[in-house]
Design a protein around this motif. Structure first.
Motif, PDB file in Angstrom:
ATOM      1  N   ASP A   2       0.836  -1.188   0.000  1.00 41.56           N
ATOM      2  CA  ASP A   2       0.000   0.000   0.000  1.00 41.56           C
ATOM      3  C   ASP A   2       0.876   1.245   0.000  1.00 41.56           C
ATOM      4  O   ASP A   2       2.005   1.205  -0.456  1.00 41.56           O
ATOM      5  CB  ASP A   2      -0.940  -0.015   1.220  1.00 41.56           C
ATOM      6  CG  ASP A   2      -0.146  -0.116   2.514  1.00 41.56           C
ATOM      7  OD1 ASP A   2       1.066  -0.381   2.446  1.00 41.56           O
ATOM      8  OD2 ASP A   2      -0.739   0.081   3.574  1.00 41.56           O
ATOM      9  N   ILE A   4       0.654   5.751  -0.328  1.00 40.98           N
ATOM     10  CA  ILE A   4       0.113   6.710  -1.277  1.00 40.98           C
ATOM     11  C   ILE A   4       0.879   6.657  -2.591  1.00 40.98           C
ATOM     12  O   ILE A   4       0.302   6.787  -3.663  1.00 40.98           O
ATOM     13  CB  ILE A   4       0.183   8.122  -0.671  1.00 40.98           C
ATOM     14  CG1 ILE A   4      -0.684   8.179   0.590  1.00 40.98           C
ATOM     15  CG2 ILE A   4      -0.285   9.162  -1.672  1.00 40.98           C
ATOM     16  CD1 ILE A   4      -0.555   9.456   1.364  1.00 40.98           C
ATOM     17  N   GLU A  58      -8.636  12.619  -1.960  1.00 42.38           N
ATOM     18  CA  GLU A  58      -7.890  13.612  -1.186  1.00 42.38           C
ATOM     19  C   GLU A  58      -7.326  12.938   0.055  1.00 42.38           C
ATOM     20  O   GLU A  58      -7.751  11.848   0.412  1.00 42.38           O
ATOM     21  CB  GLU A  58      -8.790  14.779  -0.789  1.00 42.38           C
ATOM     22  CG  GLU A  58      -9.875  14.380   0.199  1.00 42.38           C
ATOM     23  CD  GLU A  58     -10.845  15.512   0.507  1.00 42.38           C
ATOM     24  OE1 GLU A  58     -10.535  16.658   0.146  1.00 42.38           O
ATOM     25  OE2 GLU A  58     -11.901  15.237   1.094  1.00 42.38           O
ATOM     26  N   LEU A  59      -6.386  13.597   0.694  1.00 42.22           N
ATOM     27  CA  LEU A  59      -5.805  13.049   1.911  1.00 42.22           C
ATOM     28  C   LEU A  59      -6.806  13.131   3.050  1.00 42.22           C
ATOM     29  O   LEU A  59      -7.461  14.145   3.235  1.00 42.22           O
ATOM     30  CB  LEU A  59      -4.529  13.811   2.285  1.00 42.22           C
ATOM     31  CG  LEU A  59      -3.287  13.537   1.448  1.00 42.22           C
ATOM     32  CD1 LEU A  59      -2.131  14.385   1.941  1.00 42.22           C
ATOM     33  CD2 LEU A  59      -2.928  12.057   1.501  1.00 42.22           C
ATOM     34  N   GLY A  60      -6.893  12.075   3.805  1.00 41.16           N
ATOM     35  CA  GLY A  60      -7.759  12.063   4.973  1.00 41.16           C
ATOM     36  C   GLY A  60      -7.278  10.998   5.927  1.00 41.16           C
ATOM     37  O   GLY A  60      -6.460  10.150   5.570  1.00 41.16           O
ATOM     38  N   PRO A  61      -7.772  11.036   7.164  1.00 41.43           N
ATOM     39  CA  PRO A  61      -7.378  10.016   8.148  1.00 41.43           C
ATOM     40  C   PRO A  61      -8.036   8.681   7.834  1.00 41.43           C
ATOM     41  O   PRO A  61      -9.244   8.620   7.626  1.00 41.43           O
ATOM     42  CB  PRO A  61      -7.897  10.581   9.473  1.00 41.43           C
ATOM     43  CG  PRO A  61      -8.961  11.545   9.105  1.00 41.43           C
ATOM     44  CD  PRO A  61      -8.708  12.014   7.708  1.00 41.43           C
ATOM     45  N   VAL A  62      -7.226   7.652   7.771  1.00 41.75           N
ATOM     46  CA  VAL A  62      -7.743   6.302   7.537  1.00 41.75           C
ATOM     47  C   VAL A  62      -7.091   5.386   8.558  1.00 41.75           C
ATOM     48  O   VAL A  62      -5.979   5.651   9.011  1.00 41.75           O
ATOM     49  CB  VAL A  62      -7.433   5.817   6.113  1.00 41.75           C
ATOM     50  CG1 VAL A  62      -8.104   6.710   5.080  1.00 41.75           C
ATOM     51  CG2 VAL A  62      -5.951   5.737   5.890  1.00 41.75           C
ATOM     52  N   PRO A  63      -7.751   4.312   8.917  1.00 35.04           N
ATOM     53  CA  PRO A  63      -7.179   3.397   9.911  1.00 35.04           C
ATOM     54  C   PRO A  63      -5.843   2.839   9.431  1.00 35.04           C
ATOM     55  O   PRO A  63      -5.687   2.526   8.249  1.00 35.04           O
ATOM     56  CB  PRO A  63      -8.224   2.277  10.013  1.00 35.04           C
ATOM     57  CG  PRO A  63      -9.488   2.902   9.530  1.00 35.04           C
ATOM     58  CD  PRO A  63      -9.087   3.895   8.498  1.00 35.04           C
ATOM     59  N   ILE A  64      -4.889   2.740  10.319  1.00 30.64           N
ATOM     60  CA  ILE A  64      -3.604   2.156   9.971  1.00 30.64           C
ATOM     61  C   ILE A  64      -3.795   0.678   9.622  1.00 30.64           C
ATOM     62  O   ILE A  64      -4.585  -0.010  10.240  1.00 30.64           O
ATOM     63  CB  ILE A  64      -2.611   2.314  11.136  1.00 30.64           C
ATOM     64  CG1 ILE A  64      -2.326   3.803  11.364  1.00 30.64           C
ATOM     65  CG2 ILE A  64      -1.332   1.566  10.863  1.00 30.64           C
ATOM     66  CD1 ILE A  64      -1.370   4.090  12.482  1.00 30.64           C
ATOM     67  N   ASN A  65      -3.076   0.237   8.612  1.00 30.01           N
ATOM     68  CA  ASN A  65      -3.157  -1.153   8.129  1.00 30.01           C
ATOM     69  C   ASN A  65      -4.491  -1.444   7.446  1.00 30.01           C
ATOM     70  O   ASN A  65      -5.001  -2.537   7.487  1.00 30.01           O
ATOM     71  CB  ASN A  65      -2.970  -2.169   9.267  1.00 30.01           C
ATOM     72  CG  ASN A  65      -1.592  -2.071   9.853  1.00 30.01           C
ATOM     73  OD1 ASN A  65      -0.650  -1.681   9.158  1.00 30.01           O
ATOM     74  ND2 ASN A  65      -1.463  -2.378  11.115  1.00 30.01           N
ATOM     75  N   ARG A  66      -5.029  -0.451   6.809  1.00 32.51           N
ATOM     76  CA  ARG A  66      -6.252  -0.657   6.039  1.00 32.51           C
ATOM     77  C   ARG A  66      -5.853  -1.218   4.665  1.00 32.51           C
ATOM     78  O   ARG A  66      -4.693  -1.407   4.363  1.00 32.51           O
ATOM     79  CB  ARG A  66      -6.956   0.674   5.816  1.00 32.51           C
ATOM     80  CG  ARG A  66      -6.324   1.424   4.660  1.00 32.51           C
ATOM     81  CD  ARG A  66      -6.571   2.888   4.689  1.00 32.51           C
ATOM     82  NE  ARG A  66      -6.031   3.522   3.501  1.00 32.51           N
ATOM     83  CZ  ARG A  66      -4.749   3.676   3.228  1.00 32.51           C
ATOM     84  NH1 ARG A  66      -3.838   3.198   4.041  1.00 32.51           N
ATOM     85  NH2 ARG A  66      -4.341   4.297   2.148  1.00 32.51           N
TER      86      ARG A  66
ATOM     87  N   GLY B  56      -4.578   5.843  15.986  1.00 32.24           N
ATOM     88  CA  GLY B  56      -4.610   4.652  15.147  1.00 32.24           C
ATOM     89  C   GLY B  56      -4.919   4.945  13.692  1.00 32.24           C
ATOM     90  O   GLY B  56      -5.383   4.082  12.960  1.00 32.24           O
ATOM     91  N   GLN B  57      -4.668   6.163  13.279  1.00 29.49           N
ATOM     92  CA  GLN B  57      -4.971   6.574  11.909  1.00 29.49           C
ATOM     93  C   GLN B  57      -3.715   7.095  11.218  1.00 29.49           C
ATOM     94  O   GLN B  57      -2.717   7.402  11.864  1.00 29.49           O
ATOM     95  CB  GLN B  57      -6.028   7.683  11.911  1.00 29.49           C
ATOM     96  CG  GLN B  57      -7.266   7.365  12.734  1.00 29.49           C
ATOM     97  CD  GLN B  57      -8.303   6.583  11.967  1.00 29.49           C
ATOM     98  OE1 GLN B  57      -8.492   6.805  10.786  1.00 29.49           O
ATOM     99  NE2 GLN B  57      -8.965   5.661  12.638  1.00 29.49           N
ATOM    100  N   GLU B  58      -3.805   7.169   9.907  1.00 34.01           N
ATOM    101  CA  GLU B  58      -2.724   7.759   9.124  1.00 34.01           C
ATOM    102  C   GLU B  58      -3.318   8.402   7.881  1.00 34.01           C
ATOM    103  O   GLU B  58      -4.465   8.146   7.536  1.00 34.01           O
ATOM    104  CB  GLU B  58      -1.713   6.680   8.719  1.00 34.01           C
ATOM    105  CG  GLU B  58      -2.284   5.664   7.763  1.00 34.01           C
ATOM    106  CD  GLU B  58      -1.310   4.524   7.468  1.00 34.01           C
ATOM    107  OE1 GLU B  58      -0.131   4.635   7.796  1.00 34.01           O
ATOM    108  OE2 GLU B  58      -1.770   3.514   6.894  1.00 34.01           O
ATOM    109  N   GLY B  60      -4.161   8.933   4.120  1.00 35.32           N
ATOM    110  CA  GLY B  60      -4.316   8.065   2.970  1.00 35.32           C
ATOM    111  C   GLY B  60      -5.320   8.670   2.021  1.00 35.32           C
ATOM    112  O   GLY B  60      -6.029   9.607   2.386  1.00 35.32           O
ATOM    113  N   VAL B  62      -8.638   9.179   0.234  1.00 35.28           N
ATOM    114  CA  VAL B  62     -10.054   8.878   0.488  1.00 35.28           C
ATOM    115  C   VAL B  62     -10.881   9.654  -0.527  1.00 35.28           C
ATOM    116  O   VAL B  62     -10.458  10.704  -1.003  1.00 35.28           O
ATOM    117  CB  VAL B  62     -10.466   9.281   1.923  1.00 35.28           C
ATOM    118  CG1 VAL B  62      -9.651   8.512   2.947  1.00 35.28           C
ATOM    119  CG2 VAL B  62     -10.321  10.762   2.125  1.00 35.28           C
ATOM    120  N   ARG B  66     -16.297  12.572   1.321  1.00 40.16           N
ATOM    121  CA  ARG B  66     -16.626  11.390   2.110  1.00 40.16           C
ATOM    122  C   ARG B  66     -17.121  11.851   3.480  1.00 40.16           C
ATOM    123  O   ARG B  66     -17.190  13.024   3.768  1.00 40.16           O
ATOM    124  CB  ARG B  66     -15.383  10.533   2.321  1.00 40.16           C
ATOM    125  CG  ARG B  66     -14.566  11.025   3.516  1.00 40.16           C
ATOM    126  CD  ARG B  66     -13.126  10.669   3.424  1.00 40.16           C
ATOM    127  NE  ARG B  66     -12.413  11.137   4.592  1.00 40.16           N
ATOM    128  CZ  ARG B  66     -12.114  12.404   4.840  1.00 40.16           C
ATOM    129  NH1 ARG B  66     -12.501  13.355   4.022  1.00 40.16           N
ATOM    130  NH2 ARG B  66     -11.416  12.746   5.911  1.00 40.16           N
TER     131      ARG B  66
END
Lengths: 70, 70
Positions: A2, A4, A58-66, B56-58, B60, B62, B66
């Motif tokens: 994964d 970016i 766009e950039l946004g917060p997503v769970p780590i290890n998604r 727990g976020q990073e 990424g 999206v 959203r």
DNA sequence: CATATCTATACCCGTTTGGGTATAAAAATA
DNA sequence: TATTTTTATACCCAAACGGGTATAGATATG
């Protein structure tokens, strides 16, 4: 797998664009786009967003290890 | 309503932390954290990730428009 | 192999970030 | 209101970004 950088790489391949053409479309420098695809972590968010917008993202917060979205 | 800044703000409120304490925990400067919460768009990804990791976020890609995750 | 195209790495340098600090404003509490 | 806490804005400056460019390596194509 994964990251970016690889996301951009995949999307760019889907459109059959060179780094040069994508950089031009996004309004960023060629060197920047290359560092982005190679996973440099200190890049500026606004510049990254200029590229992501071409793919409706766009950039946004997503769970780590998604999993990266298609 | 959305945006990374407000996301951080909400998460920080949930933990009852001041900007100062959160900045300390994240290892970023106080001024940086404030600019982050206020939506500055030119911040560096690595610094933003230092803060997001506490939740727990990073960063990424999206989809634009959203809903921000809880 | 030869040629063209694409990608990777290195350099120069103006601009901006980000840390720290100080000050002011705003919000919360007694 | 007075006091404390929290947040916002402004300044200084070393460090890093990001653009452009040049060069070399890699990949594709004839």
């Amino acid at each position: 797998m994964d990251g970016i950088g690889n996301y951009i790489k995949r999307k760019r391949a889907e459109l059959n664009l060179t780094q040069e053409k994508l950089a031009l479309k996004a309004g960023v420098g060629l060197r920047f786009l290359r560092e982005l695809e190679q996973g440099k972590s200190t890049l500026r968010m606004d510049k990254v967003n200029q590229v992501l917008q071409l793919f409706g993202q766009e950039l946004g917060p997503v769970p780590i290890n998604r999993n990266v979205p298609e």
